[in-house]
Design a protein around this motif. Structure first.
Motif, PDB file in Angstrom:
ATOM      1  N   UNK A  46       0.808  -1.214   0.000  1.00  0.00           N
ATOM      2  CA  UNK A  46       0.000   0.000   0.000  1.00  0.00           C
ATOM      3  C   UNK A  46       0.844   1.267   0.000  1.00  0.00           C
ATOM      4  N   UNK A  47       2.059   1.183   0.542  1.00  0.00           N
ATOM      5  CA  UNK A  47       2.883   2.390   0.635  1.00  0.00           C
ATOM      6  C   UNK A  47       3.607   2.661  -0.681  1.00  0.00           C
ATOM      7  N   UNK A  48       3.452   3.897  -1.165  1.00  0.00           N
ATOM      8  CA  UNK A  48       4.169   4.364  -2.340  1.00  0.00           C
ATOM      9  C   UNK A  48       4.932   5.624  -1.946  1.00  0.00           C
ATOM     10  N   UNK A  49       6.242   5.604  -2.123  1.00  0.00           N
ATOM     11  CA  UNK A  49       7.060   6.722  -1.704  1.00  0.00           C
ATOM     12  C   UNK A  49       6.735   8.005  -2.430  1.00  0.00           C
ATOM     13  N   UNK A  50       6.801   9.107  -1.698  1.00  0.00           N
ATOM     14  CA  UNK A  50       6.586  10.411  -2.275  1.00  0.00           C
ATOM     15  C   UNK A  50       7.905  11.055  -2.705  1.00  0.00           C
ATOM     16  N   UNK A  51       7.853  12.302  -3.185  1.00  0.00           N
ATOM     17  CA  UNK A  51       9.081  12.961  -3.675  1.00  0.00           C
ATOM     18  C   UNK A  51      10.119  13.204  -2.589  1.00  0.00           C
ATOM     19  N   UNK A  52       9.702  13.207  -1.333  1.00  0.00           N
ATOM     20  CA  UNK A  52      10.632  13.462  -0.240  1.00  0.00           C
ATOM     21  C   UNK A  52      10.985  12.187   0.537  1.00  0.00           C
ATOM     22  N   UNK A  53      10.537  11.040   0.063  1.00  0.00           N
ATOM     23  CA  UNK A  53      10.830   9.778   0.744  1.00  0.00           C
ATOM     24  C   UNK A  53      12.307   9.424   0.598  1.00  0.00           C
ATOM     25  N   UNK A  54      12.865   8.847   1.654  1.00  0.00           N
ATOM     26  CA  UNK A  54      14.276   8.470   1.661  1.00  0.00           C
ATOM     27  C   UNK A  54      14.397   7.002   2.036  1.00  0.00           C
ATOM     28  N   UNK A  55      15.102   6.235   1.242  1.00  0.00           N
ATOM     29  CA  UNK A  55      15.371   4.834   1.550  1.00  0.00           C
ATOM     30  C   UNK A  55      16.601   4.776   2.451  1.00  0.00           C
ATOM     31  N   UNK A  56      16.401   4.425   3.715  1.00  0.00           N
ATOM     32  CA  UNK A  56      17.516   4.383   4.664  1.00  0.00           C
ATOM     33  C   UNK A  56      18.256   3.058   4.639  1.00  0.00           C
ATOM     34  N   UNK A  57      17.759   2.100   3.841  1.00  0.00           N
ATOM     35  CA  UNK A  57      18.372   0.766   3.743  1.00  0.00           C
ATOM     36  C   UNK A  57      18.445   0.082   5.104  1.00  0.00           C
ATOM     37  N   UNK A  58      17.541   0.451   6.001  1.00  0.00           N
ATOM     38  CA  UNK A  58      17.494  -0.153   7.337  1.00  0.00           C
ATOM     39  C   UNK A  58      16.501  -1.305   7.346  1.00  0.00           C
ATOM     40  N   UNK A  59      16.811  -2.320   8.128  1.00  0.00           N
ATOM     41  CA  UNK A  59      15.889  -3.432   8.296  1.00  0.00           C
ATOM     42  C   UNK A  59      15.397  -3.450   9.737  1.00  0.00           C
ATOM     43  N   UNK A  60      14.174  -3.902   9.933  1.00  0.00           N
ATOM     44  CA  UNK A  60      13.611  -3.957  11.274  1.00  0.00           C
ATOM     45  C   UNK A  60      12.547  -5.043  11.314  1.00  0.00           C
TER      46      UNK A  60
END
Length: 254
Positions: A46-60
């Motif tokens: 459901x989540x689609x990144x916006x223009x200000x989204x940042x991929x932190x490459x973090x796992x949780x």
């Protein structure tokens, strides 16, 4: 389609609040408004990144146990905890009274998770059975390999009991007074779960399912999850600066 950014009750019991919201480029999602959860969780896909989204490459790792639309299942998430005591009062003929000889002091220093995302009140198995016995509430115990042992209560719809919660517990209030604490009240105040909030389901023939149930499946053995029925008629002040909660009877003005 629902209008954007609205909040409404949306459950069989009409007790749980949902709201629509946007996140990133995902629009008009539905959010369970839940103070017992520490995170906002969006279903996969459901989540689609916006223009200000940042991929932190973090796992949780995150787990979330609510599966029913009314929010009644125990949740595995962050929460606000506090200590309280609860009392039960009733009269021999079933009418409610403020100072009855049958007053029962049933539990001291119980650990409570206050959770608006839960439609009921869930407590430790043995404590809830003790309350049901004291109030002459018929109960059924169920055993499941997946979810442990649970207990559900049933009572005459026209004769609901009243459960009192004292916040903070008397011992916590006494300790706060001795330490001259400015964060914890020096006096224990009593809040009732109103009689009209006790019905989780009307089974007809003057037989109702209680909003109170018990389980032995919580990871914290003495934990109580206090949900929507407690908040009815109660004003809650969230003090983020001091990390405290304040409670008072809600007063409605025109």
């Amino acid at each position: 389609m629902k209008p954007r950014h609205v909040v409404e009750k949306l459950s069989e019991a009409n007790n749980v609040w949902f709201g629509s919201f946007d996140v990133g480029n995902s629009k008009n999602l539905t959010l369970l408004i839940d103070t017992g959860s520490s995170d906002v969780i969006v279903s996969p896909g459901l989540y689609k990144g916006g223009p200000h989204s940042v991929d932190t490459s973090s796992t949780f790792a995150n787990t979330y146990g609510t599966t029913e639309s009314d929010g009644s299942e125990p949740e595995q998430s962050g929460a606000v905890y506090g200590r309280f005591e609860h009392h039960l009062y009733y009269s021999g003929v079933g009418t409610l009274c403020r100072h009855c000889s049958q007053w029962k002091d049933l539990k001291k220093d119980a650990l409570a998770e206050l959770d608006t995302g839960t439609a009921t009140v869930i407590g430790p198995l043995d404590d809830v059975i003790a309350i049901f016995k004291a109030a002459s509430i018929r109960y059924v115990i169920q055993i499941s390999e997946d979810s442990g042992t649970s207990v559900t209560g049933y009572f005459p719809c026209d004769r609901p009991p009243t459960l009192e919660l004292s916040i903070p517990s008397q011992s916590n209030a006494t300790a706060a007074a001795k330490q001259n604490s400015k964060l914890v009240s020096h006096h224990s105040s009593t809040f009732n779960i109103a009689p009209d909030q006790w019905i989780a389901a009307d089974n007809r023939s003057n037989n109702c399912t209680a909003i109170l149930s018990g389980t032995d499946a919580f990871p914290i053995p003495d934990l109580w999850v206090v949900g929507q029925p407690f908040f009815h008629g109660t004003y809650v002040d969230h003090n983020l600066k001091d990390g405290t909660l304040g409670f008072a009877p809600a007063r409605c003005t025109n």
